[in-house]
Design an enzyme around this catalytic site. Structure first.
Site, PDB file in Angstrom:
ATOM      1  N   ARG A  50       0.821  -1.207  -0.046  1.00  0.00           N
ATOM      2  CA  ARG A  50       0.103   0.113   0.208  1.00  0.00           C
ATOM      3  C   ARG A  50       0.838   1.529   0.130  1.00  0.00           C
ATOM      4  O   ARG A  50       0.440   2.075  -0.777  1.00  0.00           O
ATOM      5  CB  ARG A  50      -1.015   0.079   1.241  1.00  0.00           C
ATOM      6  CG  ARG A  50      -2.236  -0.507   1.013  1.00  0.00           C
ATOM      7  CD  ARG A  50      -2.721  -1.236   2.493  1.00  0.00           C
ATOM      8  NE  ARG A  50      -1.719  -2.111   2.925  1.00  0.00           N
ATOM      9  CZ  ARG A  50      -1.863  -3.492   2.112  1.00  0.00           C
ATOM     10  NH1 ARG A  50      -2.684  -3.867   1.673  1.00  0.00           N
ATOM     11  NH2 ARG A  50      -0.749  -4.174   2.535  1.00  0.00           N
ATOM     12  N   THR A  51       1.688   1.234   1.061  1.00  0.00           N
ATOM     13  CA  THR A  51       2.218   2.748   0.990  1.00  0.00           C
ATOM     14  C   THR A  51       3.004   3.170  -0.115  1.00  0.00           C
ATOM     15  O   THR A  51       3.096   3.984  -0.523  1.00  0.00           O
ATOM     16  CB  THR A  51       3.219   2.607   2.353  1.00  0.00           C
ATOM     17  OG1 THR A  51       2.721   2.282   3.327  1.00  0.00           O
ATOM     18  CG2 THR A  51       3.860   4.197   2.637  1.00  0.00           C
ATOM     19  N   HIS A  91       4.275   5.788  11.819  1.00  0.00           N
ATOM     20  CA  HIS A  91       4.100   5.489  10.317  1.00  0.00           C
ATOM     21  C   HIS A  91       2.971   6.820  10.112  1.00  0.00           C
ATOM     22  O   HIS A  91       1.803   6.410   9.896  1.00  0.00           O
ATOM     23  CB  HIS A  91       3.311   4.234  10.128  1.00  0.00           C
ATOM     24  CG  HIS A  91       3.027   3.797   8.749  1.00  0.00           C
ATOM     25  ND1 HIS A  91       3.182   4.624   7.581  1.00  0.00           N
ATOM     26  CD2 HIS A  91       2.737   2.449   8.369  1.00  0.00           C
ATOM     27  CE1 HIS A  91       2.831   3.967   6.473  1.00  0.00           C
ATOM     28  NE2 HIS A  91       2.450   2.846   6.765  1.00  0.00           N
TER      29      HIS A  91
HETATM   30  N1   CP Z   1      -0.503  -0.007   5.782  1.00  0.00           N
HETATM   31  C1   CP Z   1       0.623  -0.267   5.370  1.00  0.00           C
HETATM   32  O1   CP Z   1       1.496   0.406   5.755  1.00  0.00           O
HETATM   33  O2   CP Z   1       0.881  -1.188   4.272  1.00  0.00           O
HETATM   34  P1   CP Z   1       2.059  -1.706   3.662  1.00  0.00           P
HETATM   35  O3   CP Z   1       3.002  -2.232   4.610  1.00  0.00           O
HETATM   36  O4   CP Z   1       1.476  -2.712   2.530  1.00  0.00           O
HETATM   37  O5   CP Z   1       2.832  -0.544   2.906  1.00  0.00           O
END
Ligand code: CP
Length: 305
Positions: free
Chosen positions: A51-52, A129
């Site tokens: 996602r990020t 985060h």
């Molecule tokens: N929510 C999140 O940080 O997902 P990823 O680890 O896939 O980036």
């Protein structure tokens, strides 16, 4: 020039402006489709991500900019021993803004101190985060219409879950927020966060049973158990399925409660919950793109001044 290391780097007024911009982008995407023409975003990911990293890349492409980067430290010169400080000096020659994820707490901060371009912390170890928090806040504001006066339950791995730590930090600044921390004893929220809540006289309680508190919640923030931060596999296996949100559990919740999750999900939300209108975790992903678009515009603007 501004960086983003923690959600507290923006005042609540600045966050309001950022969320207004994100909402305008949602309504009028064409208006923003060229605002980053000629600009480049570097995504430097020393840890896995779906996602990020991809939402940052999608955000920059939707703004008319370009993207470059690496998604695995093993494919970068970090594998030859290059420091984060040296890497960001190099990236500063190639790009206009950088999103960095790193397994070590504080690594993006070290990078920012040596950088010639804005650096965004895209997750540092078990610490923070901030762009997930911006995503969470925009989702709550958009779907609930406010960022104050609610009871939020945070459930799962509250010890290692950096999204939880960032979100609590950010929500502490809004009026009338009451926290319910739902975790097994081994995955309790860190003491330093409890100390801050006590100092600020913010309402909270710690419980083990999710069922008992379901009827009280306006928001439920589920998290996965962070396998990669455990020291031994045995503990992970014992704790990984401690909470599983099911349709039966949802029947105890308010009709307008929202379920959020930073994702990825493992087992902690049963797929049968996905069709419940209160399940907001896939909508949350879309808000993540709008808020990162707004953030890129805002930080690039700050770099001009
Ligand atoms: N929510 C999140 O940080 O997902 P990823 O680890 O896939 O980036």
């Amino acid at each position: 020039m501004r960086h983003l290391m923690s959600p507290l780097d923006f005042s609540t007024e600045e966050l309001d402006r950022l969320f207004d911009l994100a909402s305008d982008i949602e309504k009028n995407p064409d208006k923003y489709s060229k605002v980053c023409e000629g600009k480049k975003l570097a995504t430097c990911f020393y840890e896995p991500s779906t996602r990020t990293r991809l939402s940052f890349e999608s955000a920059m492409l939707s703004l008319g900019g370009d993207v470059l980067g690496f998604s695995d430290a093993a494919c970068s010169s970090a594998s030859k021993g290059e420091s984060v400080s040296d890497t960001i000096r190099i990236i500063s020659c190639y790009a206009d803004i950088c999103a960095m994820r790193h397994p070590k707490e504080g690594a993006p901060m070290v990078a920012a101190s040596k950088s010639g371009i804005p650096v965004i912390n895209a997750g540092d170890g078990g610490h923070q985060h901030p762009t997930q928090t911006l995503t969470d806040l925009l989702t709550i504001r958009s779907l609930k219409g406010r960022l104050n006066n609610f009871t939020i339950g945070l459930c799962g791995d509250l010890k290692f879950g950096r999204t939880v730590h960032s979100l609590i930090n950010a929500l502490m600044r809004y009026e009338g927020i009451s926290f319910i921390f739902i975790s097994p004893e081994e995955l309790r929220i860190p003491d330093y966060i409890i100390d801050i809540l006590n100092e600020k006289n913010i309402s909270y309680k710690e419980v083990i049973s999710l069922d008992d508190v379901m009827p009280e919640l306006d928001l439920l923030y589920m998290t996965r158990v962070q396998r990669e931060r455990f020291f031994n596999e045995e503990d992970y296996v014992r704790l990984k399925d401690f909470y599983i949100l099911t349709r039966e559990k949802m029947s105890k919740a308010k009709d307008d409660m929202l379920v959020l999750h930073p994702l990825p999900r493992v087992n902690e939300i049963s797929v049968e919950v996905d069709d419940d209108p209160r399940a907001a975790y896939f909508k949350q992903v879309q808000y993540g793109v709008y808020v990162r678009m707004a953030l890129i515009i805002t930080l690039l603007e700050s770099a001009k001044n």
